[in-house]
Design a protein around this motif. Structure first.
Motif, PDB file in Angstrom:
ATOM      1  N   LEU A  32      -9.260 -33.304 -16.624  1.00 20.85           N
ATOM      2  CA  LEU A  32      -9.980 -32.042 -16.778  1.00 20.85           C
ATOM      3  C   LEU A  32     -10.472 -31.527 -15.421  1.00 20.85           C
ATOM      4  O   LEU A  32     -10.418 -30.325 -15.153  1.00 20.85           O
ATOM      5  CB  LEU A  32     -11.147 -32.202 -17.742  1.00 20.85           C
ATOM      6  CG  LEU A  32     -10.783 -32.478 -19.194  1.00 20.85           C
ATOM      7  CD1 LEU A  32     -12.032 -32.811 -20.007  1.00 20.85           C
ATOM      8  CD2 LEU A  32     -10.015 -31.322 -19.813  1.00 20.85           C
ATOM      9  N   TRP A  38     -12.848 -28.567 -14.516  1.00 23.20           N
ATOM     10  CA  TRP A  38     -14.006 -28.932 -15.351  1.00 23.20           C
ATOM     11  C   TRP A  38     -14.563 -30.258 -14.847  1.00 23.20           C
ATOM     12  O   TRP A  38     -14.231 -31.326 -15.339  1.00 23.20           O
ATOM     13  CB  TRP A  38     -13.607 -29.044 -16.811  1.00 23.20           C
ATOM     14  CG  TRP A  38     -13.236 -27.738 -17.461  1.00 23.20           C
ATOM     15  CD1 TRP A  38     -13.262 -26.492 -16.900  1.00 23.20           C
ATOM     16  CD2 TRP A  38     -12.787 -27.566 -18.804  1.00 23.20           C
ATOM     17  NE1 TRP A  38     -12.857 -25.559 -17.818  1.00 23.20           N
ATOM     18  CE2 TRP A  38     -12.558 -26.178 -19.000  1.00 23.20           C
ATOM     19  CE3 TRP A  38     -12.553 -28.433 -19.854  1.00 23.20           C
ATOM     20  CZ2 TRP A  38     -12.105 -25.657 -20.210  1.00 23.20           C
ATOM     21  CZ3 TRP A  38     -12.101 -27.913 -21.056  1.00 23.20           C
ATOM     22  CH2 TRP A  38     -11.898 -26.537 -21.235  1.00 23.20           C
ATOM     23  N   ALA A  41     -17.091 -33.539 -16.876  1.00 31.40           N
ATOM     24  CA  ALA A  41     -17.004 -33.455 -18.335  1.00 31.40           C
ATOM     25  C   ALA A  41     -17.428 -34.794 -18.930  1.00 31.40           C
ATOM     26  O   ALA A  41     -17.175 -35.855 -18.363  1.00 31.40           O
ATOM     27  CB  ALA A  41     -15.581 -33.111 -18.763  1.00 31.40           C
ATOM     28  N   VAL A 146     -18.848 -29.763 -21.040  1.00 30.62           N
ATOM     29  CA  VAL A 146     -18.405 -29.417 -19.695  1.00 30.62           C
ATOM     30  C   VAL A 146     -19.526 -28.638 -19.018  1.00 30.62           C
ATOM     31  O   VAL A 146     -19.794 -27.497 -19.379  1.00 30.62           O
ATOM     32  CB  VAL A 146     -17.109 -28.571 -19.727  1.00 30.62           C
ATOM     33  CG1 VAL A 146     -16.629 -28.312 -18.301  1.00 30.62           C
ATOM     34  CG2 VAL A 146     -16.036 -29.240 -20.560  1.00 30.62           C
ATOM     35  N   PHE A 148     -21.418 -26.549 -16.045  1.00 29.11           N
ATOM     36  CA  PHE A 148     -21.006 -25.601 -15.014  1.00 29.11           C
ATOM     37  C   PHE A 148     -22.189 -25.312 -14.110  1.00 29.11           C
ATOM     38  O   PHE A 148     -23.301 -25.105 -14.570  1.00 29.11           O
ATOM     39  CB  PHE A 148     -20.516 -24.284 -15.645  1.00 29.11           C
ATOM     40  CG  PHE A 148     -19.161 -24.397 -16.274  1.00 29.11           C
ATOM     41  CD1 PHE A 148     -18.028 -23.990 -15.600  1.00 29.11           C
ATOM     42  CD2 PHE A 148     -19.022 -24.923 -17.550  1.00 29.11           C
ATOM     43  CE1 PHE A 148     -16.776 -24.092 -16.185  1.00 29.11           C
ATOM     44  CE2 PHE A 148     -17.778 -25.035 -18.146  1.00 29.11           C
ATOM     45  CZ  PHE A 148     -16.657 -24.621 -17.467  1.00 29.11           C
ATOM     46  N   ILE A 155     -18.598 -20.313 -16.254  1.00 34.22           N
ATOM     47  CA  ILE A 155     -17.693 -20.264 -17.406  1.00 34.22           C
ATOM     48  C   ILE A 155     -17.023 -18.888 -17.413  1.00 34.22           C
ATOM     49  O   ILE A 155     -17.686 -17.863 -17.340  1.00 34.22           O
ATOM     50  CB  ILE A 155     -18.453 -20.496 -18.723  1.00 34.22           C
ATOM     51  CG1 ILE A 155     -19.043 -21.912 -18.758  1.00 34.22           C
ATOM     52  CG2 ILE A 155     -17.529 -20.272 -19.925  1.00 34.22           C
ATOM     53  CD1 ILE A 155     -19.905 -22.190 -19.969  1.00 34.22           C
ATOM     54  N   ASP A 159     -11.837 -20.167 -19.906  1.00 35.33           N
ATOM     55  CA  ASP A 159     -12.342 -21.510 -20.223  1.00 35.33           C
ATOM     56  C   ASP A 159     -12.555 -21.670 -21.728  1.00 35.33           C
ATOM     57  O   ASP A 159     -12.234 -22.703 -22.298  1.00 35.33           O
ATOM     58  CB  ASP A 159     -13.657 -21.780 -19.484  1.00 35.33           C
ATOM     59  CG  ASP A 159     -13.469 -21.900 -17.988  1.00 35.33           C
ATOM     60  OD1 ASP A 159     -12.559 -22.631 -17.550  1.00 35.33           O
ATOM     61  OD2 ASP A 159     -14.243 -21.263 -17.255  1.00 35.33           O
TER      62      ASP A 159
END
Length: 178
Positions: A32, A38, A41, A146, A148, A155, A159
């Motif tokens: 990921l 990402w 995660a 996930v 951010f 995001i 996504d």
């Protein structure tokens, strides 16, 4: 979804499919990060707020690269102030399979806003994407979270589309002996 996005999705799935028994989480986290950006995660296995009955059965487990003190503070102080565990959060995750902290924060209670402002932001998390993954074999529910950092990566609409597409494709790898 654009061709390049499909290629990224396939690369994630290829790596997950090649993971050895017990290596799913580290392989998934790496795939990921590399292919979708990402970073960090994590997986919550059997999140109590999505479990049948919604009780605190003590079986929730976290597969994460976050520091142990972060996870400990979350479990001891913030777990039930998490907007994803709110009535609106559970309804959104159940209905759509994906939710973002930014969307849930709009109708959040005071403790839920504190979770985002006092806990997550202190740890460099500005928004979060949560994805529900159900095991087709056992029916167990896991979530893929996930985080951010808005300064580094926010995001984007792609996504959310990737998350909705990825969840059912990952489900065979969760809760089943391969």
């Amino acid at each position: 979804m654009e061709r390049l996005e499909y290629r990224k999705l396939i690369k994630v799935l290829e790596q997950v499919a090649a993971a050895g028994q017990g290596d799913l989480y580290p392989v998934l986290a790496e795939a990921l990060a590399v292919h979708l950006g990402w970073i960090d995660a994590f997986v919550a296995e059997n999140p109590a707020y999505l479990a049948p009955g919604g009780g605190d059965d003590g079986e929730e487990q976290y597969l994460t690269r976050f520091r142990p003190d972060f996870v400990e503070e979350y479990v001891e102080r913030w777990r039930w102030a998490n907007p994803f565990a709110s009535h609106d959060g559970v309804a959104h995750l159940t209905r759509h399979g994906v939710a973002t902290l930014g969307r849930l924060r709009q109708g959040a209670s005071g403790p839920e806003r504190d979770f985002a402002d006092m806990f997550l932001r202190r740890h460099g998390i500005d928004d979060m994407l949560k994805i529900v993954i159900r095991s087709p074999v056992t029916g167990a529910v896991s979530t893929l979270g996930v985080p951010f950092d808005g300064a580094r990566r926010a995001i984007e609409p792609g996504d959310r589309l990737m998350a909705v597409t990825l969840a059912p494709l990952l489900s065979p790898y969760f809760g089943a002996a391969r």
